[in-house]
Scaffold this motif. Structure first.
Motif, PDB file in Angstrom:
ATOM      1  N   LEU A 126       0.829  -1.189   0.000  1.00 31.19           N
ATOM      2  CA  LEU A 126       0.000   0.000   0.000  1.00 31.19           C
ATOM      3  C   LEU A 126       0.874   1.255   0.000  1.00 31.19           C
ATOM      4  O   LEU A 126       0.630   2.201  -0.758  1.00 31.19           O
ATOM      5  N   ALA A 127       1.921   1.231   0.838  1.00 29.38           N
ATOM      6  CA  ALA A 127       2.827   2.383   0.901  1.00 29.38           C
ATOM      7  C   ALA A 127       3.549   2.563  -0.422  1.00 29.38           C
ATOM      8  O   ALA A 127       3.730   3.695  -0.900  1.00 29.38           O
ATOM      9  N   GLN A 128       3.941   1.436  -1.045  1.00 29.69           N
ATOM     10  CA  GLN A 128       4.621   1.526  -2.329  1.00 29.69           C
ATOM     11  C   GLN A 128       3.673   2.083  -3.403  1.00 29.69           C
ATOM     12  O   GLN A 128       4.078   2.879  -4.250  1.00 29.69           O
ATOM     13  N   THR A 129       2.413   1.645  -3.376  1.00 28.33           N
ATOM     14  CA  THR A 129       1.426   2.143  -4.344  1.00 28.33           C
ATOM     15  C   THR A 129       1.217   3.644  -4.143  1.00 28.33           C
ATOM     16  O   THR A 129       1.232   4.427  -5.110  1.00 28.33           O
ATOM     17  N   ARG A 130       1.049   4.044  -2.903  1.00 27.84           N
ATOM     18  CA  ARG A 130       0.882   5.479  -2.617  1.00 27.84           C
ATOM     19  C   ARG A 130       2.114   6.246  -3.069  1.00 27.84           C
ATOM     20  O   ARG A 130       2.034   7.326  -3.648  1.00 27.84           O
ATOM     21  N   ALA A 152       4.202   5.394  -5.382  1.00 30.96           N
ATOM     22  CA  ALA A 152       4.246   5.441  -6.844  1.00 30.96           C
ATOM     23  C   ALA A 152       3.324   6.547  -7.364  1.00 30.96           C
ATOM     24  O   ALA A 152       3.687   7.297  -8.287  1.00 30.96           O
ATOM     25  N   LEU A 153       2.120   6.643  -6.766  1.00 22.78           N
ATOM     26  CA  LEU A 153       1.190   7.712  -7.178  1.00 22.78           C
ATOM     27  C   LEU A 153       1.787   9.086  -6.891  1.00 22.78           C
ATOM     28  O   LEU A 153       1.732  10.001  -7.732  1.00 22.78           O
ATOM     29  N   GLU A 154       2.350   9.211  -5.699  1.00 23.59           N
ATOM     30  CA  GLU A 154       2.955  10.488  -5.345  1.00 23.59           C
ATOM     31  C   GLU A 154       4.123  10.804  -6.282  1.00 23.59           C
ATOM     32  O   GLU A 154       4.346  11.952  -6.666  1.00 23.59           O
ATOM     33  N   LEU A 155       4.870   9.753  -6.650  1.00 29.00           N
ATOM     34  CA  LEU A 155       5.986   9.943  -7.548  1.00 29.00           C
ATOM     35  C   LEU A 155       5.509  10.419  -8.919  1.00 29.00           C
ATOM     36  O   LEU A 155       6.088  11.335  -9.502  1.00 29.00           O
ATOM     37  N   GLN A 156       4.427   9.795  -9.401  1.00 27.09           N
ATOM     38  CA  GLN A 156       3.888  10.229 -10.699  1.00 27.09           C
ATOM     39  C   GLN A 156       3.424  11.683 -10.641  1.00 27.09           C
ATOM     40  O   GLN A 156       3.685  12.470 -11.555  1.00 27.09           O
ATOM     41  N   GLN A 157       2.739  12.016  -9.542  1.00 33.42           N
ATOM     42  CA  GLN A 157       2.277  13.398  -9.399  1.00 33.42           C
ATOM     43  C   GLN A 157       3.472  14.350  -9.313  1.00 33.42           C
ATOM     44  O   GLN A 157       3.476  15.432  -9.917  1.00 33.42           O
ATOM     45  N   ALA A 158       4.469  13.901  -8.561  1.00 32.22           N
ATOM     46  CA  ALA A 158       5.651  14.744  -8.404  1.00 32.22           C
ATOM     47  C   ALA A 158       6.375  14.907  -9.728  1.00 32.22           C
ATOM     48  O   ALA A 158       6.876  15.995 -10.058  1.00 32.22           O
ATOM     49  N   LYS A 159       6.435  13.800 -10.499  1.00 34.83           N
ATOM     50  CA  LYS A 159       7.073  13.881 -11.820  1.00 34.83           C
ATOM     51  C   LYS A 159       6.355  14.917 -12.696  1.00 34.83           C
ATOM     52  O   LYS A 159       7.001  15.719 -13.390  1.00 34.83           O
ATOM     53  N   ALA A 160       5.009  14.870 -12.672  1.00 32.53           N
ATOM     54  CA  ALA A 160       4.242  15.804 -13.491  1.00 32.53           C
ATOM     55  C   ALA A 160       4.522  17.253 -13.060  1.00 32.53           C
ATOM     56  O   ALA A 160       4.672  18.149 -13.904  1.00 32.53           O
ATOM     57  N   GLN A 161       4.605  17.470 -11.746  1.00 37.52           N
ATOM     58  CA  GLN A 161       4.848  18.821 -11.250  1.00 37.52           C
ATOM     59  C   GLN A 161       6.298  19.251 -11.487  1.00 37.52           C
ATOM     60  O   GLN A 161       6.585  20.413 -11.788  1.00 37.52           O
ATOM     61  N   SER A 201      17.961   8.507  -5.216  1.00 34.68           N
ATOM     62  CA  SER A 201      17.782   8.498  -3.763  1.00 34.68           C
ATOM     63  C   SER A 201      16.567   7.659  -3.373  1.00 34.68           C
ATOM     64  O   SER A 201      16.607   6.890  -2.408  1.00 34.68           O
ATOM     65  N   LEU A 202      15.491   7.798  -4.130  1.00 36.28           N
ATOM     66  CA  LEU A 202      14.278   7.019  -3.859  1.00 36.28           C
ATOM     67  C   LEU A 202      14.554   5.532  -3.998  1.00 36.28           C
ATOM     68  O   LEU A 202      14.153   4.739  -3.146  1.00 36.28           O
TER      69      LEU A 202
END
Length: 177
Positions: A11-15, A17-26, A42-43
């Motif tokens: 669950l933490a990895q999925t979250r 990954a989502l945060e990473l995608q959002q962060a990538k977009a930003q 680093s990640l």
């Protein structure tokens, strides 16, 4: 607990990954590519560390469980031996009581026919039998105390095992954070 930890990790990895995608977009518009790549590296390193921690916790939990099982088996063997010893002592005590009763009956018969010197020898014999009986009773009592002690140690181990399981349950989520 391990399954729960794995599910929490997924669950933490999925979250993540989502945060990473959002962060990538930003970050495409905000962060230079070099810095982005450093953050990705680093990640990955942090994810490796989390995985290693999880594997260590899992390995330690398995070792602890194996040790607890071995200790519990040893205590069960000790308890079984104490029970068998107590049963043997009870059998010996019953046998001694039967012999004592038989000898007492024999003494009563002998006592009726022969008084005097024979009487004092019989009383001495009865006293010796009483002493022997007291010895059996003390041995039985010692075996019962040993059995009780073994049962108390077994209970203590069960409490320690429960506490250890709770501790592992607390450690696993902390190590994942």
């Amino acid at each position: 607990q391990l399954l729960e930890a794995k599910a929490s990790l997924r669950l933490a990895q999925t979250r993540h990954a989502l945060e990473l995608q959002q962060a990538k977009a930003q970050m495409k518009n905000m962060v230079p590519k070099e810095q982005f790549e450093q953050l990705q590296t680093s990640l990955r390193e942090e994810q490796c560390k989390v995985q290693q921690l999880q594997e260590n916790v899992h390995r330690q939990a398995e070792q602890t469980c194996r040790q607890l099982i071995r200790t519990q088996e040893e205590h069960e063997h000790l308890l079984q031996a104490a029970v068998e010893q107590a049963e043997g002592l009870e059998h010996s005590l019953r046998s001694a009581k039967a012999v004592l009763a038989e000898k007492a009956a024999h003494l009563k018969d002998t006592q009726a026919s022969a008084r005097g010197a024979q009487l004092s020898r019989n009383e001495l014999w009865i006293e010796e039998l009483h002493e022997e009986n007291r010895g059996f009773a003390m041995a039985l009592q010692a075996a019962e105390l040993k059995q009780k002690s073994t049962e108390e140690k077994n209970q203590l181990l069960e409490v320690q095992a429960s506490a250890l399981k709770q501790l592992i349950g607390k450690i696993t989520p902390v190590s994942l954070n």
